[in-house]
Design a protein around this motif. Structure first.
Motif, PDB file in Angstrom:
ATOM      1  N   ILE A   7       1.024  -1.210   0.055  1.00  0.00           N
ATOM      2  CA  ILE A   7       0.040  -0.081   0.021  1.00  0.00           C
ATOM      3  C   ILE A   7       0.868   1.281  -0.076  1.00  0.00           C
ATOM      4  O   ILE A   7       1.724   1.283   0.775  1.00  0.00           O
ATOM      5  CB  ILE A   7      -0.917  -0.132   1.101  1.00  0.00           C
ATOM      6  N   ARG A   8       0.619   2.185  -0.946  1.00  0.00           N
ATOM      7  CA  ARG A   8       1.412   3.460  -0.949  1.00  0.00           C
ATOM      8  C   ARG A   8       0.583   4.538  -1.140  1.00  0.00           C
ATOM      9  O   ARG A   8      -0.340   4.697  -1.980  1.00  0.00           O
ATOM     10  CB  ARG A   8       2.464   3.205  -2.257  1.00  0.00           C
ATOM     11  N   PHE A   9       0.706   5.412  -0.235  1.00  0.00           N
ATOM     12  CA  PHE A   9       0.093   6.789  -0.351  1.00  0.00           C
ATOM     13  C   PHE A   9       1.198   7.645  -0.763  1.00  0.00           C
ATOM     14  O   PHE A   9       2.222   7.907  -0.384  1.00  0.00           O
ATOM     15  CB  PHE A   9      -0.374   7.359   1.053  1.00  0.00           C
ATOM     16  N   GLU A  10       0.788   8.501  -1.734  1.00  0.00           N
ATOM     17  CA  GLU A  10       1.712   9.466  -2.501  1.00  0.00           C
ATOM     18  C   GLU A  10       0.915  11.002  -2.316  1.00  0.00           C
ATOM     19  O   GLU A  10       0.115  11.171  -3.198  1.00  0.00           O
ATOM     20  CB  GLU A  10       2.123   9.176  -3.955  1.00  0.00           C
ATOM     21  N   ASN A  11       1.440  11.831  -1.419  1.00  0.00           N
ATOM     22  CA  ASN A  11       0.995  13.109  -1.337  1.00  0.00           C
ATOM     23  C   ASN A  11      -0.361  13.190  -1.311  1.00  0.00           C
ATOM     24  O   ASN A  11      -1.142  14.159  -2.128  1.00  0.00           O
ATOM     25  CB  ASN A  11       1.629  13.894  -2.449  1.00  0.00           C
ATOM     26  N   LEU A  58     -13.074   4.045   0.147  1.00  0.00           N
ATOM     27  CA  LEU A  58     -14.509   4.589   0.604  1.00  0.00           C
ATOM     28  C   LEU A  58     -14.568   5.915   0.744  1.00  0.00           C
ATOM     29  O   LEU A  58     -15.507   6.630   0.860  1.00  0.00           O
ATOM     30  CB  LEU A  58     -14.528   3.761   2.076  1.00  0.00           C
ATOM     31  N   GLU A  59     -13.280   6.524   1.023  1.00  0.00           N
ATOM     32  CA  GLU A  59     -13.236   8.031   0.615  1.00  0.00           C
ATOM     33  C   GLU A  59     -12.321   7.970  -0.544  1.00  0.00           C
ATOM     34  O   GLU A  59     -11.274   7.357  -0.352  1.00  0.00           O
ATOM     35  CB  GLU A  59     -12.576   8.697   1.916  1.00  0.00           C
ATOM     36  N   THR A  60     -12.441   9.406  -1.399  1.00  0.00           N
ATOM     37  CA  THR A  60     -11.676   9.454  -2.235  1.00  0.00           C
ATOM     38  C   THR A  60     -10.555  10.615  -2.115  1.00  0.00           C
ATOM     39  O   THR A  60     -11.257  11.931  -1.633  1.00  0.00           O
ATOM     40  CB  THR A  60     -12.442   9.876  -3.826  1.00  0.00           C
ATOM     41  N   PRO A  61      -9.404  10.471  -2.277  1.00  0.00           N
ATOM     42  CA  PRO A  61      -8.370  11.672  -1.962  1.00  0.00           C
ATOM     43  C   PRO A  61      -8.874  12.732  -3.011  1.00  0.00           C
ATOM     44  O   PRO A  61      -9.283  12.602  -3.920  1.00  0.00           O
ATOM     45  CB  PRO A  61      -7.072  11.147  -2.288  1.00  0.00           C
ATOM     46  N   ASP A  62      -8.566  14.048  -2.358  1.00  0.00           N
ATOM     47  CA  ASP A  62      -8.687  15.188  -3.629  1.00  0.00           C
ATOM     48  C   ASP A  62      -7.508  15.492  -4.122  1.00  0.00           C
ATOM     49  O   ASP A  62      -7.265  15.921  -5.371  1.00  0.00           O
ATOM     50  CB  ASP A  62      -9.097  16.462  -2.669  1.00  0.00           C
ATOM     51  N   GLU A  63      -6.263  15.049  -3.725  1.00  0.00           N
ATOM     52  CA  GLU A  63      -5.076  14.836  -4.138  1.00  0.00           C
ATOM     53  C   GLU A  63      -4.324  13.772  -3.955  1.00  0.00           C
ATOM     54  O   GLU A  63      -4.472  13.199  -3.043  1.00  0.00           O
ATOM     55  CB  GLU A  63      -4.226  16.255  -3.538  1.00  0.00           C
ATOM     56  N   GLY A  64      -3.397  13.514  -4.897  1.00  0.00           N
ATOM     57  CA  GLY A  64      -2.403  12.530  -4.503  1.00  0.00           C
ATOM     58  C   GLY A  64      -2.774  11.130  -5.040  1.00  0.00           C
ATOM     59  O   GLY A  64      -3.926  10.917  -5.923  1.00  0.00           O
ATOM     60  N   ARG A  65      -1.926  10.170  -4.686  1.00  0.00           N
ATOM     61  CA  ARG A  65      -2.365   8.774  -5.346  1.00  0.00           C
ATOM     62  C   ARG A  65      -2.431   7.702  -4.187  1.00  0.00           C
ATOM     63  O   ARG A  65      -1.499   7.793  -3.408  1.00  0.00           O
ATOM     64  CB  ARG A  65      -1.331   8.412  -6.459  1.00  0.00           C
ATOM     65  N   VAL A  66      -3.169   6.887  -4.501  1.00  0.00           N
ATOM     66  CA  VAL A  66      -3.088   5.686  -3.544  1.00  0.00           C
ATOM     67  C   VAL A  66      -2.853   4.266  -4.327  1.00  0.00           C
ATOM     68  O   VAL A  66      -3.767   3.797  -5.249  1.00  0.00           O
ATOM     69  CB  VAL A  66      -4.541   5.232  -2.869  1.00  0.00           C
ATOM     70  N   LEU A  67      -1.896   3.606  -4.051  1.00  0.00           N
ATOM     71  CA  LEU A  67      -1.472   2.469  -4.863  1.00  0.00           C
ATOM     72  C   LEU A  67      -1.674   1.258  -4.061  1.00  0.00           C
ATOM     73  O   LEU A  67      -1.318   1.273  -2.771  1.00  0.00           O
ATOM     74  CB  LEU A  67      -0.162   2.561  -5.298  1.00  0.00           C
ATOM     75  N   VAL A  68      -2.279   0.358  -4.600  1.00  0.00           N
ATOM     76  CA  VAL A  68      -2.650  -1.010  -3.783  1.00  0.00           C
ATOM     77  C   VAL A  68      -2.297  -2.145  -4.347  1.00  0.00           C
ATOM     78  O   VAL A  68      -2.785  -2.224  -5.673  1.00  0.00           O
ATOM     79  CB  VAL A  68      -3.990  -1.148  -3.257  1.00  0.00           C
ATOM     80  N   ASP A  69      -1.135  -2.955  -4.171  1.00  0.00           N
ATOM     81  CA  ASP A  69      -0.482  -4.000  -4.741  1.00  0.00           C
ATOM     82  C   ASP A  69      -0.370  -3.478  -6.322  1.00  0.00           C
ATOM     83  O   ASP A  69      -0.508  -4.263  -7.403  1.00  0.00           O
ATOM     84  CB  ASP A  69      -1.771  -5.107  -5.003  1.00  0.00           C
ATOM     85  N   GLY A  70       0.460  -2.449  -6.395  1.00  0.00           N
ATOM     86  CA  GLY A  70       0.848  -1.696  -7.738  1.00  0.00           C
ATOM     87  C   GLY A  70      -0.259  -1.108  -8.720  1.00  0.00           C
ATOM     88  O   GLY A  70       0.035  -0.793  -9.490  1.00  0.00           O
ATOM     89  N   VAL A  71      -1.430  -1.148  -8.019  1.00  0.00           N
ATOM     90  CA  VAL A  71      -2.488  -0.528  -8.814  1.00  0.00           C
ATOM     91  C   VAL A  71      -2.934   0.764  -8.181  1.00  0.00           C
ATOM     92  O   VAL A  71      -3.325   0.899  -7.050  1.00  0.00           O
ATOM     93  CB  VAL A  71      -3.822  -1.318  -8.894  1.00  0.00           C
TER      94      VAL A  71
END
Ligand SMILES: Nc1ncnc2c1ncn2[C@@H]1O[C@H](COP(=O)(O)OP(=O)(O)OP(=O)(O)O)[C@@H](O)[C@H]1O
Ligand SMILES: [Mg+2]
Length: 342
Positions: A7-11, A58-71
């Motif tokens: 899991i990766r949160f980017e900004n 379940l919540e959508t970020p307003d900015e940045g990226r969320v990667l789960v298992d590379g997706v």
């Protein structure tokens, strides 16, 4: 090869709009590795739930990226997202079980939704109930279960579709300490035996200390500290982390003990804090052997995180070689504070 992150949160920034705009997450960068138990700790309103809810969108970020298992979760179509969410299980403080369904039927529910045939469902439910230690409660209704048992059902249900990730939002907050421990043990077992990555949100440091590999401290929507649990616990760099720390590491002398200490006559009172490496006991033996002093242990508190021992002792030193003994303790890496000369 680098570290494998799951899991990766980017900004990531999340703002709840409305009359009063709330910036719930602010520029979050965070990496959770495959197979670890990751803790997120913070006070109420810090943004913990928002953070985990951004993992499965379940919540959508307003900015940045969320990667789960590379997706990149935000690049998925609705249908793909639904599919992808299936690999992420979630449990909650209040269990959220269906009261009109039995334990077995609750666990079977997500299997029904994904169209698993009945025969397979029955087998799967049996396996899951065995995993969580509830085989004998298959036909019971949620109202007939204790809190700990309900959470076990929650866990079985959250893992029904062979999820790779389990998100736990205050999953033990409604439970007594002993039940909390048994649920944490179960989460650890699931992590170790099935390789499921567990993300735990809590406001209780002892939960982090008990089972997490790494931890992030969140405050006002920002991650203010992150690292392996023993580092963050034993060398906190922020006031918030230090405050959480005090709830698990008792480095203060309780008032009733302090009152008692004041009454003890003669000698010198030392508060000795040790961290890692040596425990207090053998060193005190050495002090007694090497120096002309008498050591009384008046109060003590020893604990352990993973393989690191830490704690605090209040010692009363009497005898001519007190100074040398004190220097020796310091030489051994213990922190020594003179409480009072009585
Ligand atoms: N749906 C929402 N609409 C508007 N504001 C929200 C919403 N959900 C959360 N918030 C606000 O966002 C901030 C973070 O909330 P969040 O629920 O993520 O905190 P938390 O750390 O999980 O708190 P707790 O420990 O109390 O569960 C808070 O100020 C909260 O009031
Ligand atoms: Mg919350």
């Amino acid at each position: 090869m680098g570290v494998i992150f799951l899991i990766r949160f980017e900004n990531v920034t999340k703002i709840y709009k409305g009359e009063n705009e709330v910036v719930a997450l602010k520029n979050i960068d965070l990496t959770i590795n495959d197979g670890e138990i990751f803790g997120i700790i913070g006070l109420s309103g810090a943004g913990k739930s928002t953070l985990v809810r951004c993992i499965n969108l379940l919540e959508t970020p307003d900015e940045g990226r969320v990667l789960v298992d590379g997706v990149d979760m935000m690049n998925l179509t609705r249908r793909e997202l639904r599919q992808h969410r299936k690999s992420i299980g979630m449990i909650f403080q209040h269990f959220n079980l269906l009261s009109s369904r039995t334990v077995a039927e609750n666990v079977a529910f997500p299997l029904e939704l994904s169209g698993v045939p009945k025969r397979q469902r029955i087998k799967k439910v049996r396996d899951l109930l065995e995993l969580v230690g509830l085989s004998d409660k298959a036909r019971a209704y949620p109202s007939q279960l204790s809190g700990g048992q309900k959470q076990r059902v929650g866990i079985a249900r959250a893992l029904a579709n062979d999820q790779k990730i389990l998100l736990c939002d205050e999953a033990t907050s409604a439970l007594d300490p002993q039940t909390t421990m048994s649920i944490l043990e179960l989460l650890k077992k699931i992590n170790r035996e099935r390789g499921i990555t567990v993300v735990i949100i809590t406001h209780e440091m002892h939960v982090i200390k008990e089972i997490c590999d790494r931890v992030a401290v969140i405050e006002d929507g920002r991650i203010i500290e992150t690292g392996i649990v023993e580092d963050v616990l034993l060398n906190p760099t922020t006031e918030t982390a230090r405050t959480f720390l005090k709830t698990v590491i008792k480095s203060e002398v309780p008032p009733e003990v302090a009152a008692r200490l004041k009454e003890s006559n003669g000698g010198e009172l030392l508060q000795v804090t040790f961290l890692g490496g040596s425990t207090g006991e053998p060193i005190i033996n050495e002090v007694v052997k090497n120096f002309d002093v008498v050591v009384n242990i008046l109060y003590g508190n020893i604990d352990q995180i993973h393989d690191i021992t830490f704690g605090m002792l209040v010692l009363k030193l009497t005898g001519p070689q007190r100074k040398q003994a004190k220097a020796f303790l310091e030489e051994k890496g213990l922190k020594v504070k003179v409480i009072d000369d009585v």
